[in-house]
Design a protein around this motif. Structure first.
Motif, mmCIF file in Angstrom:
data_model
loop_
_atom_site.group_PDB
_atom_site.id
_atom_site.type_symbol
_atom_site.label_atom_id
_atom_site.label_comp_id
_atom_site.label_asym_id
_atom_site.label_seq_id
_atom_site.Cartn_x
_atom_site.Cartn_y
_atom_site.Cartn_z
ATOM 1 N N GLU A 196 -7.616 2.197 -7.453
ATOM 2 C CA GLU A 196 -7.444 3.204 -8.499
ATOM 3 C C GLU A 196 -6.150 3.936 -8.183
ATOM 4 O OE1 GLU A 196 -10.945 5.660 -8.493
ATOM 5 O OE2 GLU A 196 -12.264 3.912 -8.629
ATOM 6 N N GLU A 197 -5.144 3.816 -9.055
ATOM 7 C CA GLU A 197 -3.818 4.360 -8.775
ATOM 8 C C GLU A 197 -3.613 5.740 -9.392
ATOM 9 O OE1 GLU A 197 -0.971 1.456 -10.085
ATOM 10 O OE2 GLU A 197 -1.447 0.098 -8.435
ATOM 11 N N HIS A 198 -2.846 6.567 -8.669
ATOM 12 C CA HIS A 198 -2.489 7.910 -9.136
ATOM 13 C C HIS A 198 -0.998 8.092 -8.878
ATOM 14 C CE1 HIS A 198 -6.732 9.071 -9.460
ATOM 15 N NE2 HIS A 198 -6.881 8.295 -8.389
ATOM 16 N N LEU A 199 -0.272 8.618 -9.863
ATOM 17 C CA LEU A 199 1.158 8.852 -9.740
ATOM 18 C C LEU A 199 1.413 10.338 -9.546
ATOM 19 C CD1 LEU A 199 4.050 7.749 -9.872
ATOM 20 C CD2 LEU A 199 3.979 8.139 -12.341
ATOM 21 N N TYR A 200 2.157 10.666 -8.500
ATOM 22 C CA TYR A 200 2.548 12.048 -8.230
ATOM 23 C C TYR A 200 4.061 12.144 -8.385
ATOM 24 C CZ TYR A 200 -2.094 12.224 -6.176
ATOM 25 O OH TYR A 200 -3.448 12.145 -5.972
ATOM 26 N N ASN A 201 4.504 13.034 -9.251
ATOM 27 C CA ASN A 201 5.916 13.218 -9.514
ATOM 28 C C ASN A 201 6.289 14.639 -9.123
ATOM 29 O OD1 ASN A 201 8.512 12.844 -10.359
ATOM 30 N ND2 ASN A 201 8.020 12.597 -12.518
ATOM 31 N N GLU A 202 6.440 14.853 -7.821
ATOM 32 C CA GLU A 202 6.709 16.186 -7.273
ATOM 33 C C GLU A 202 7.260 16.022 -5.862
ATOM 34 O OE1 GLU A 202 2.582 17.734 -5.606
ATOM 35 O OE2 GLU A 202 2.304 16.769 -7.560
ATOM 36 N N ASN A 203 7.799 17.058 -5.288
ATOM 37 C CA ASN A 203 8.255 17.015 -3.900
ATOM 38 C C ASN A 203 7.045 16.997 -2.979
ATOM 39 O OD1 ASN A 203 11.002 17.088 -4.526
ATOM 40 N ND2 ASN A 203 10.932 19.305 -4.745
ATOM 41 N N MET A 204 7.054 16.050 -2.033
ATOM 42 C CA MET A 204 5.934 15.908 -1.096
ATOM 43 C C MET A 204 6.468 15.664 0.306
ATOM 44 S SD MET A 204 3.683 13.357 -3.447
ATOM 45 C CE MET A 204 5.164 12.649 -4.157
ATOM 46 N N GLU A 205 5.803 16.237 1.265
ATOM 47 C CA GLU A 205 6.119 16.024 2.673
ATOM 48 C C GLU A 205 5.293 14.835 3.162
ATOM 49 O OE1 GLU A 205 8.347 17.300 5.872
ATOM 50 O OE2 GLU A 205 8.269 18.341 3.956
ATOM 51 N N VAL A 206 5.943 13.850 3.761
ATOM 52 C CA VAL A 206 5.225 12.727 4.359
ATOM 53 C C VAL A 206 4.836 13.172 5.761
ATOM 54 C CG1 VAL A 206 5.328 10.313 5.082
ATOM 55 C CG2 VAL A 206 6.553 11.062 3.024
ATOM 56 N N THR A 207 3.599 13.606 5.916
ATOM 57 C CA THR A 207 3.151 14.095 7.211
ATOM 58 C C THR A 207 2.750 12.944 8.133
ATOM 59 O OG1 THR A 207 0.921 14.445 6.380
ATOM 60 C CG2 THR A 207 2.438 16.312 6.281
ATOM 61 N N SER A 208 2.421 11.799 7.531
ATOM 62 C CA SER A 208 2.116 10.605 8.301
ATOM 63 C C SER A 208 2.158 9.401 7.368
ATOM 64 C CB SER A 208 0.729 10.710 8.933
ATOM 65 O OG SER A 208 0.391 9.509 9.587
ATOM 66 N N MET A 209 2.865 8.377 7.776
ATOM 67 C CA MET A 209 2.856 7.103 7.058
ATOM 68 C C MET A 209 2.684 6.030 8.118
ATOM 69 S SD MET A 209 5.700 5.362 4.545
ATOM 70 C CE MET A 209 5.730 6.740 3.412
ATOM 71 N N LEU A 210 1.622 5.253 7.986
ATOM 72 C CA LEU A 210 1.299 4.212 8.960
ATOM 73 C C LEU A 210 1.013 2.911 8.240
ATOM 74 C CD1 LEU A 210 -1.195 6.176 11.213
ATOM 75 C CD2 LEU A 210 1.191 5.668 11.715
ATOM 76 N N GLY A 211 1.347 1.820 8.881
ATOM 77 C CA GLY A 211 1.045 0.534 8.274
ATOM 78 C C GLY A 211 1.520 -0.603 9.137
ATOM 79 N N ASP A 212 1.645 -1.765 8.483
ATOM 80 C CA ASP A 212 2.064 -2.941 9.213
ATOM 81 C C ASP A 212 2.828 -3.895 8.317
ATOM 82 O OD1 ASP A 212 0.086 -4.537 7.771
ATOM 83 O OD2 ASP A 212 -1.401 -3.800 9.173
ATOM 84 N N ILE A 213 3.510 -4.801 8.981
ATOM 85 C CA ILE A 213 4.126 -5.947 8.323
ATOM 86 C C ILE A 213 3.381 -7.159 8.847
ATOM 87 C CG2 ILE A 213 6.195 -7.372 8.100
ATOM 88 C CD1 ILE A 213 7.835 -4.813 8.568
ATOM 89 N N THR A 214 2.888 -7.980 7.935
ATOM 90 C CA THR A 214 2.249 -9.250 8.285
ATOM 91 C C THR A 214 2.888 -10.316 7.402
ATOM 92 O OG1 THR A 214 0.482 -8.807 6.683
ATOM 93 C CG2 THR A 214 0.051 -8.188 8.981
ATOM 94 N N MET A 215 2.447 -11.531 7.534
ATOM 95 C CA MET A 215 2.979 -12.614 6.713
ATOM 96 C C MET A 215 1.959 -13.005 5.648
ATOM 97 S SD MET A 215 5.977 -13.092 7.879
ATOM 98 C CE MET A 215 6.471 -14.617 7.099
ATOM 99 N N MET A 216 2.453 -13.259 4.431
ATOM 100 C CA MET A 216 1.603 -13.757 3.348
ATOM 101 C C MET A 216 2.429 -14.746 2.539
ATOM 102 S SD MET A 216 -0.725 -11.743 0.671
ATOM 103 C CE MET A 216 -1.523 -12.596 -0.677
ATOM 104 N N GLU A 217 1.920 -15.948 2.418
ATOM 105 C CA GLU A 217 2.623 -17.018 1.708
ATOM 106 C C GLU A 217 4.043 -17.188 2.247
ATOM 107 O OE1 GLU A 217 2.215 -16.026 -2.439
ATOM 108 O OE2 GLU A 217 0.053 -16.373 -2.402
ATOM 109 N N ARG A 218 4.161 -17.133 3.572
ATOM 110 C CA ARG A 218 5.416 -17.343 4.302
ATOM 111 C C ARG A 218 6.476 -16.279 4.047
ATOM 112 N NH1 ARG A 218 6.147 -23.844 4.652
ATOM 113 N NH2 ARG A 218 3.957 -24.258 5.028
ATOM 114 N N LYS A 219 6.040 -15.097 3.546
ATOM 115 C CA LYS A 219 6.953 -13.984 3.318
ATOM 116 C C LYS A 219 6.381 -12.732 3.977
ATOM 117 C CE LYS A 219 8.462 -15.698 -1.158
ATOM 118 N NZ LYS A 219 8.461 -15.448 -2.594
#
Length: 109
Positions: free
Chosen positions: A29-52
């Motif tokens: 379920e997507e929500h769009l925020y169009n305002e100034n926001m502080e990124v207090t934490s962004m975490l994730g990963d890079i993996t491979m999918m379909e050789r990309k």
């Protein structure tokens, strides 16, 4: 880089964030925020999918009302975002899982 950890802090002025509703719809379920926001934490990963490379991020966003966060679909950085990529020694691969209706990690070597 085929597999890596991703971390970031900074600011955004637009972000599309999603919540995966596993119990009811098995869709994001997507929500769009169009305002100034502080990124207090962004975490994730890079993996491979379909050789990309496949980027998967979650972000905690400090909004004016002090709410916000989830699966980061897209974002517009303003004025900066500090991002760190830490390569992993393993190789993780994803594929589409029909049962979950999402791209899941299925192989780690």
């Amino acid at each position: 880089m085929k597999t890596a950890r991703v971390e970031a802090i900074g600011t955004l002025r637009k972000a599309k964030v999603a919540y995966y509703n596993n119990r009811n719809t098995k869709k994001y379920e997507e929500h769009l925020y169009n305002e100034n926001m502080e990124v207090t934490s962004m975490l994730g990963d890079i993996t491979m999918m379909e050789r990309k490379p496949f980027l998967h991020l979650h972000a905690n966003l400090g909004r004016k009302d002090m709410s916000g966060g989830g699966h980061l679909v897209s974002a517009e950085v303003h004025p900066f975002l500090e991002v760190v990529f830490t390569p992993a020694s393993n190789l993780a691969s994803r594929r589409y899982d029909e049962t979950l209706n999402l791209n899941a990690i299925y192989d780690i070597r």
